[in-house]
Design an enzyme around this catalytic site. Structure first.
Site, PDB file in Angstrom:
ATOM      1  N   ASP A 130      14.024  57.446  22.544  1.00  0.00           N
ATOM      2  CA  ASP A 130      15.225  58.070  21.980  1.00  0.00           C
ATOM      3  C   ASP A 130      14.871  58.849  20.717  1.00  0.00           C
ATOM      4  O   ASP A 130      15.503  58.720  19.678  1.00  0.00           O
ATOM      5  CB  ASP A 130      16.294  57.011  21.675  1.00  0.00           C
ATOM      6  CG  ASP A 130      17.608  57.628  21.205  1.00  0.00           C
ATOM      7  OD1 ASP A 130      17.904  58.764  21.604  1.00  0.00           O
ATOM      8  OD2 ASP A 130      18.327  56.963  20.433  1.00  0.00           O
TER       9      ASP A 130
ATOM     10  N   HIS B 287      18.360  47.740  16.251  1.00  0.00           N
ATOM     11  CA  HIS B 287      17.662  47.344  17.468  1.00  0.00           C
ATOM     12  C   HIS B 287      16.165  47.581  17.344  1.00  0.00           C
ATOM     13  O   HIS B 287      15.694  48.239  16.421  1.00  0.00           O
ATOM     14  CB  HIS B 287      18.202  48.127  18.672  1.00  0.00           C
ATOM     15  CG  HIS B 287      18.340  49.598  18.410  1.00  0.00           C
ATOM     16  ND1 HIS B 287      19.540  50.189  18.119  1.00  0.00           N
ATOM     17  CD2 HIS B 287      17.426  50.599  18.353  1.00  0.00           C
ATOM     18  CE1 HIS B 287      19.373  51.481  17.913  1.00  0.00           C
ATOM     19  NE2 HIS B 287      18.083  51.756  18.049  1.00  0.00           N
TER      20      HIS B 287
ATOM     21  N   GLN C 243      16.474  49.865  24.170  1.00  0.00           N
ATOM     22  CA  GLN C 243      16.739  49.522  22.770  1.00  0.00           C
ATOM     23  C   GLN C 243      17.560  48.233  22.743  1.00  0.00           C
ATOM     24  O   GLN C 243      18.749  48.245  23.041  1.00  0.00           O
ATOM     25  CB  GLN C 243      17.490  50.668  22.070  1.00  0.00           C
ATOM     26  CG  GLN C 243      16.650  51.925  21.900  1.00  0.00           C
ATOM     27  CD  GLN C 243      17.476  53.123  21.454  1.00  0.00           C
ATOM     28  OE1 GLN C 243      18.547  53.388  22.007  1.00  0.00           O
ATOM     29  NE2 GLN C 243      16.997  53.844  20.462  1.00  0.00           N
TER      30      GLN C 243
ATOM     31  N   ARG D 157      16.633  55.524   5.244  1.00  0.00           N
ATOM     32  CA  ARG D 157      17.863  55.841   5.969  1.00  0.00           C
ATOM     33  C   ARG D 157      18.165  54.699   6.928  1.00  0.00           C
ATOM     34  O   ARG D 157      17.412  54.432   7.859  1.00  0.00           O
ATOM     35  CB  ARG D 157      17.699  57.148   6.735  1.00  0.00           C
ATOM     36  CG  ARG D 157      18.862  57.509   7.653  1.00  0.00           C
ATOM     37  CD  ARG D 157      18.481  58.728   8.487  1.00  0.00           C
ATOM     38  NE  ARG D 157      19.506  59.095   9.437  1.00  0.00           N
ATOM     39  CZ  ARG D 157      19.620  58.592  10.670  1.00  0.00           C
ATOM     40  NH1 ARG D 157      18.791  57.650  11.087  1.00  0.00           N
ATOM     41  NH2 ARG D 157      20.570  59.014  11.486  1.00  0.00           N
TER      42      ARG D 157
ATOM     43  N   ASP E 276      19.676  53.381   9.848  1.00  0.00           N
ATOM     44  CA  ASP E 276      20.214  53.942  11.081  1.00  0.00           C
ATOM     45  C   ASP E 276      21.250  53.011  11.706  1.00  0.00           C
ATOM     46  O   ASP E 276      21.059  51.793  11.762  1.00  0.00           O
ATOM     47  CB  ASP E 276      19.067  54.185  12.069  1.00  0.00           C
ATOM     48  CG  ASP E 276      19.535  54.801  13.362  1.00  0.00           C
ATOM     49  OD1 ASP E 276      19.947  55.961  13.344  1.00  0.00           O
ATOM     50  OD2 ASP E 276      19.493  54.109  14.400  1.00  0.00           O
TER      51      ASP E 276
ATOM     52  N   GLU F  46      23.671  55.651   7.466  1.00  0.00           N
ATOM     53  CA  GLU F  46      24.117  56.539   8.529  1.00  0.00           C
ATOM     54  C   GLU F  46      25.379  55.944   9.124  1.00  0.00           C
ATOM     55  O   GLU F  46      25.340  54.978   9.886  1.00  0.00           O
ATOM     56  CB  GLU F  46      23.044  56.689   9.611  1.00  0.00           C
ATOM     57  CG  GLU F  46      23.387  57.781  10.617  1.00  0.00           C
ATOM     58  CD  GLU F  46      23.208  57.358  12.067  1.00  0.00           C
ATOM     59  OE1 GLU F  46      23.331  58.222  12.945  1.00  0.00           O
ATOM     60  OE2 GLU F  46      22.987  56.158  12.329  1.00  0.00           O
TER      61      GLU F  46
ATOM     62  N   ASP G 182      20.346  65.921  15.280  1.00  0.00           N
ATOM     63  CA  ASP G 182      21.241  65.418  16.310  1.00  0.00           C
ATOM     64  C   ASP G 182      22.210  66.498  16.779  1.00  0.00           C
ATOM     65  O   ASP G 182      22.240  67.614  16.265  1.00  0.00           O
ATOM     66  CB  ASP G 182      21.998  64.201  15.795  1.00  0.00           C
ATOM     67  CG  ASP G 182      21.953  63.027  16.759  1.00  0.00           C
ATOM     68  OD1 ASP G 182      21.739  63.274  17.963  1.00  0.00           O
ATOM     69  OD2 ASP G 182      22.117  61.889  16.316  1.00  0.00           O
TER      70      ASP G 182
ATOM     71  N   ARG H 118      19.136  68.144  22.951  1.00  0.00           N
ATOM     72  CA  ARG H 118      18.921  68.175  21.505  1.00  0.00           C
ATOM     73  C   ARG H 118      17.595  68.824  21.138  1.00  0.00           C
ATOM     74  O   ARG H 118      17.413  69.293  20.017  1.00  0.00           O
ATOM     75  CB  ARG H 118      19.011  66.760  20.924  1.00  0.00           C
ATOM     76  CG  ARG H 118      20.406  66.161  20.982  1.00  0.00           C
ATOM     77  CD  ARG H 118      20.430  64.716  20.525  1.00  0.00           C
ATOM     78  NE  ARG H 118      19.636  63.857  21.401  1.00  0.00           N
ATOM     79  CZ  ARG H 118      19.532  62.543  21.244  1.00  0.00           C
ATOM     80  NH1 ARG H 118      20.166  61.947  20.244  1.00  0.00           N
ATOM     81  NH2 ARG H 118      18.808  61.816  22.079  1.00  0.00           N
TER      82      ARG H 118
END
Length: 616
Positions: free
Chosen positions: A114, A157, A224, A254, A256, A298, A366, A491
Site C-alpha cells: 500500500d 497496523h 495490513q 507523522r 498514520d 493524520e 494521496d 495514485r
C-alpha cells in the site's frame, strides 16, 4: 544527580501513570517496563540530538515561524536512494525547503505494501533505498543545513510479514494477542455491523480469513493487520519503535491513521476516547525522551473531529495536524467558481484556538476525497451529494464540457458515486490540456491558477507543504499504466519520477517551468518576510462582493494584509470595505480603496496596509 530525563519524567509522572494504569487496568509490570524502555531510549540518544532537545525545549515555538516551508517526496522517485536525496539537498534548499517529509521508506513487502504503509520491520529501510545508517546520515546532513526531517510512522497496523504477525499466525503465545484473531465469523460480523469500510471497492470488509481458517482484523487491506492497543505490550513496543526512529535524527513523526487505533465492539472504531489517551501518552513519551521531536497527526476528517487531536493547552496531543478539508474544498471551489463553501470552511478554521497548527497543502501523495459539507450544500444550494461528486470528478478528468482539468479516478464505485480524484496540481489546473492545445492564453491562465492556488495555500496559517514536482509544474505521469505493480492504483499518476530535465529549466523565466518555479519562490519569500503571515496573526474571512472571490484578512503588529483570490476564469471586480494606503506585495501598485478592485482571471492580490492601529 538528576538528569534531564529524570526531571522531564517527574514533571509528567502522575498523569502518565494515571492514564496508563486506567487504560491497562493497573498493569504495574507493563508500566514498569514502559518506564524502563523510555530511559533506555533516552540513554541511546546521541549528544547532538540532546543539544537540539535543549535548544528547542527553550524555544517551544520554533516550528511556528512563517519561514517554515515543507516539501513531501518519494525517495526513489526524487533521487533513487537516501544518499541520492542527501546529494540533492542543495536543490531542496534552493527551493526554500526547511521541512522535508520523506514518504514511507521502511521495509515492506513488494507488491503488498500500500505504498509503504504495510511495514514489516520498523527498524529497517527498504533495501532498494539504502540502510538505516543512510537514513541517519541524511538526518545528520539535514540538521546541519537547518532542514527538519519528517517520516511516516504507521500506528494502526503492521504488514502480515512483520515478525509479530508471522508468530501470531503460527500460534506463538503472546503474539496472537497483538492483533484481533478469531476462530469464527461470529464476532467479526458483529464488528462489521457498525464499522464503516475504508476501501469498499478495492478491499471490502474489515476482516480477512487466512489460509488456516483463522480470521484477522484488516480495516485497510488484507495484508495490513490491525494492532490491538488494548494489549499494553503493543503500545510499549510501538512507542519504542517510534523512539528508535526519533533517535536516528527524525524531527517529525507523522502518525498514520491515528483515529483508528482503538477498537471496541458496537462502535465505529473511529475517534474513540481511548485514542486520545494513547495519543496523549505518546506525546508525553516524546516530551520525556526527545522533546525536540514533533508529532504530526493524520486525521482525515472535518474540523470538528480534527481539532480534538490537538488536545488542550494543559494536556496537548499532536503538535500539528493536516488541514485536509480545506484542501478538498479548495478544489471544489475551483470547479464551481463559487467560494461560499470555502468561506464557511475558513470561518470554522479561523474560529479554532490560535495555538492550533495545521499543515496546509494543495496536493500530496494521496487522492483527493470529496469529504465536503454536503448537508450545508444541500440546504443552501439544493446540491445532491452523489451528483455533485460526479460533477467534480467529471470536471477534473476533462469529461465536463470546457473543463481544462486532467486527472484520473481512484476507487471508483459508480453505484455509490464515491470515486476519489488523482492528478498533479498543474494537470488539474489545466496546464497539461493547454500544452496539448499549443499553449497561448489558456496556458497563461492555467499557470496563473496554479500560482493563485499556491498563494491561497501560503496565505493560510500554519506550515505550507509543497508536493515534489509542483514547484516546476510537473504533469501527470501515465507510465504507471504499463507497470504490472502499479497499473491498478491511479495514485501513481502523480507519484511519477521527478523530472530533473524539467527542473533544469527553473532558472529560465521564458520557460513554463521557470515561470512556475520563480513565481512560487517569490510568493514563498514574500511570506517569509511579512509579519502578517505569522502563525499568531489574527485571521478572518470577509465579504468580497463576489461569489467568485475569497477575501482573507490577516492582522499582525499593526499591519493588515488582505488577500483576494479569484476562482473564476473571468476577470472580476471585488474587494473589501477599506480605504487608503494599500500596496500590492507583488507589483508594488498602490490603492486608495480596495472595495472594487479588478482581479484578472484566476488571479489574486496580496494587499498590505501598514500601521493600522490594530494588532493581531
Amino acid at each position: 544527580m538528576k538528569t534531564a530525563f529524570d526531571c522531564r519524567l517527574a514533571a509528567r509522572m502522575d498523569e502518565l501513570k494515571w492514564l496508563y494504569c486506567e487504560l491497562y487496568r493497573n498493569d504495574e509490570a507493563a508500566f514498569t517496563y514502559f518506564l524502563g524502555m523510555l530511559r533506555r531510549a533516552w540513554e541511546g540518544r546521541k549528544e547532538d540530538l540532546r543539544r537540539q532537545d535543549d535548544l528547542r525545549e527553550a524555544d517551544p515555538g520554533w516550528y511556528r515561524r512563517r519561514d517554515m516551508l515543507g516539501m513531501m517526496l518519494y525517495v526513489d522517485a526524487f533521487a533513487g536512494t537516501l544518499k541520492g536525496v542527501e546529494e540533492k539537498l542543495p536543490y531542496l534548499m534552493e527551493c526554500g525547503v526547511n521541512y522535508l517529509h520523506l514518504m514511507p521508506l521502511l521495509e515492506s513487502p513488494r507488491g503488498r505494501s500500500d505504498g509503504g504503509y504495510a511495514v514489516s520491520d520498523f527498524r529497517r529501510v527498504q533495501q532498494s533505498l539504502g540502510t538505516m545508517e543512510d537514513l541517519e546520515g541524511l538526518a545528520d546532513a539535514c540538521r546541519k543545513e537547518g532542514v527538519r526531517l519528517c517520516l511516516d510512522f504507521v500506528l494502526n497496523h503492521t504488514s502480515e510479514d512483520h515478525d509479530w504477525a508471522r508468530r501470531a499466525r503460527a500460534g506463538e503465545p503472546g503474539y496472537r494477542e497483538r492483533y484481533f484473531f478469531y476462530d469464527s465469523w461470529d464476532i467479526p460480523r458483529e464488528f462489521e455491523k457498525t464499522v464503516p469500510q475504508v476501501f469498499p471497492t478495492t478491499a471490502p470488509g474489515s476482516f480477512t480469513q487466512l489460509d488456516n481458517g483463522q480470521i484477522v482484523m484488516t480495516n485497510f487491506y488484507p495484508y495490513q493487520w490491525d494492532l490491538n492497543y488494548a494489549n499494553p505490550m503493543v503500545f510499549n513496543d510501538m512507542t519504542e519503535n517510534l523512539l528508535f526512529l526519533a533517535n536516528r535524527g527524525i524531527d517529525v513523526l507523522r502518525l498514520d491513521a491515528t483515529p483508528y487505533i482503538w477498537k471496541e465492539l458496537g462502535t465505529s472504531c473511529r475517534n474513540l476516547p481511548q485514542v486520545h489517551t494513547l495519543t496523549r501518552m505518546l506525546r508525553m513519551a516524546v516530551e520525556i525522551v526527545c522533546p525536540s521531536v514533533l508529532l504530526l497527526g493524520e486525521v482525515v476528517m472535518e474540523p470538528a473531529k480534527v481539532a480534538p487531536y490537538f488536545g488542550t493547552p494543559e494536556k496537548p496531543e499532536c503538535h500539528m495536524l493536516y488541514n485536509v478539508t480545506t484542501m478538498a474544498t479548495t478544489w471544489h471551489t475551483l470547479a464551481t467558481g463559487d467560494v461560499s463553501l470555502l468561506r464557511r470552511q475558513m470561518e470554522a478554521v479561523c474560529a479554532l484556538p490560535p495555538g492550533f497548527l495545521f499543515l496546509n497543502y494543495l496536493r500530496c501523495h494521496d487522492d483527493i476525497g470529496w469529504g465536503l459539507d454536503y448537508p450545508w450544500l444541500r440546504e443552501r444550494f439544493m446540491i445532491d451529494e452523489v451528483a455533485h461528486k460526479k460533477y467534480l470528478n467529471d470536471y477534473f478528468t476533462g469529461k465536463w464540457p470546457g473543463s481544462p482539468g486532467r486527472g484520473e479516478l481512484y476507487n471508483d464505485d459508480p453505484r455509490l458515486g464515491d470515486a476519489r480524484l488523482c492528478g498533479t496540481a498543474a494537470s488539474l489546473c489545466g496546464v497539461e490540456a493547454a500544452l496539448l492545445e499549443g499553449g497561448g492564453e489558456k496556458l497563461d491562465q492555467a499557470v496563473s491558477m496554479d500560482l493563485t492556488l499556491h498563494a491561497w495555500m501560503l496565505s493560510q496559517s500554519g506550515i505550507p507543504v509543497i508536493y515534489s514536482g509542483d514547484e516546476v509544474g510537473q504533469l501527470n505521469d501515465y507510465t504507471y499504466h504499463q507497470d504490472p505493480e502499479k497499473w491498478d492504483d491511479s495514485r501513481y499518476i502523480h507519484r511519477g519520477r521527478f523530472r530533473w530535465d524539467q527542473a533544469e529549466l527553473r532558472r529560465d523565466p521564458a520557460s513554463r517551468q521557470g515561470r512556475q518555479f520563480q513565481g512560487l519562490r517569490r510568493l514563498e519569500e514574500i511570506r517569509a518576510g511579512e509579519p502578517c503571515f505569522d502563525a499568531g496573526a489574527a485571521v478572518s474571512v470577509e465579504e468580497s462582493g463576489s461569489v467568485h472571490v475569497l477575501a482573507l484578512c490577516r492582522r499582525r503588529e499593526g499591519r493588515e494584509l488582505i488577500g483576494l483570490f479569484n476562482f473564476s476564469r473571468e476577470a472580476v471586480s471585488a474587494g473589501v470595505s477599506r480605504e487608503g494606503g494599500y500596496r500590492d506585495l507583488l507589483s508594488g501598485a498602490r490603492y486608495d480603496q480596495i472595495q472594487h478592485v479588478r482581479l484578472p482571471p484566476c488571479g489574486f492580490l496580496w494587499l498590505l496596509r501598514e500601521k493600522t492601529g490594530e494588532s493581531g
